[in-house]
Design a protein around this motif. Structure first.
Motif, PDB file in Angstrom:
ATOM      1  N   HIS A   1      45.347  32.773  45.377  1.00 26.47           N
ATOM      2  CA  HIS A   1      44.438  32.213  44.370  1.00 26.47           C
ATOM      3  C   HIS A   1      44.883  32.730  43.005  1.00 26.47           C
ATOM      4  CE1 HIS A   1      42.743  36.148  45.348  1.00 26.47           C
ATOM      5  NE2 HIS A   1      42.200  36.152  44.128  1.00 26.47           N
TER       6      HIS A   1
ATOM      7  N   GLU B   1      39.459  40.496  36.157  1.00 23.71           N
ATOM      8  CA  GLU B   1      39.799  39.275  36.881  1.00 23.71           C
ATOM      9  C   GLU B   1      38.929  38.113  36.410  1.00 23.71           C
ATOM     10  OE1 GLU B   1      39.553  39.965  41.101  1.00 23.71           O
ATOM     11  OE2 GLU B   1      41.532  40.914  41.128  1.00 23.71           O
TER      12      GLU B   1
ATOM     13  N   HIS C   1      43.955  33.893  38.745  1.00 19.12           N
ATOM     14  CA  HIS C   1      43.004  34.381  37.754  1.00 19.12           C
ATOM     15  C   HIS C   1      43.600  34.192  36.370  1.00 19.12           C
ATOM     16  CE1 HIS C   1      40.408  36.437  40.644  1.00 19.12           C
ATOM     17  NE2 HIS C   1      41.477  37.008  41.187  1.00 19.12           N
TER      18      HIS C   1
ATOM     19  N   HIS D   1      47.824  35.482  42.885  1.00 17.63           N
ATOM     20  CA  HIS D   1      48.029  36.654  43.722  1.00 17.63           C
ATOM     21  C   HIS D   1      47.238  36.503  45.009  1.00 17.63           C
ATOM     22  CE1 HIS D   1      44.368  39.527  42.783  1.00 17.63           C
ATOM     23  NE2 HIS D   1      43.976  38.291  42.921  1.00 17.63           N
TER      24      HIS D   1
HETATM   25 ZN   LIG Z   1      42.041  37.798  42.928  1.00 10.52          ZN
END
Ligand SMILES: [Zn+2]
Length: 122
Positions: free
Chosen positions: A27, A112, A29, A14
């Motif tokens: 990036h 996250e 998660h 995202h």
């Molecule tokens: Zn993030």
């Protein structure tokens, strides 16, 4: 009143549009999602809502996000895929799935990483 908890996870990319920091770049998660539901009564064997069934419902929801680019996946193509917005979206989907059961979603936590997460409850 009982509160039951299950967790699951998903991996996705995202970017936080408008953030103005490195998190605005794409990036990923490995999100961890914790669902807490409330039950006011137990069944004949002392169970409020089967953990396995609850985790299956949660996994069905998260499967629609897993290994996706969230910013290209509705509704997050129009709504920033922040942990906060993800938590509310998962809450609403799980509430729909549990609508015909005595269990009610109390809150959803979306992490996250080990240090950061957001909890949604209406
Ligand atoms: Zn993030």
């Amino acid at each position: 009143m009982w509160e039951l908890e299950v967790s699951s996870s998903f991996s996705a990319a995202h970017r936080l549009c408008g953030y103005g920091q490195p998190c605005e770049n794409v990036h990923g998660h490995n999100w961890k999602v914790v669902a807490v539901v409330r039950c006011e009564q137990l069944d004949a064997i002392g169970i409020g809502y089967d953990f396995k069934a609850l985790r299956t419902r949660l996994r069905e929801i998260l499967a629609t996000l897993d290994h996706h680019d969230l910013n290209a996946t509705p509704p997050f193509d129009a709504v920033n895929p922040s942990a906060e917005n993800l938590a509310r979206w998962v809450f609403e989907r799980l509430a729909e799935k549990l609508a015909d059961s005595p269990a009610r979603v109390a809150r959803i936590l979306v992490r996250e990483n080990d240090d950061s997460g957001a909890t949604y409850s209406p």
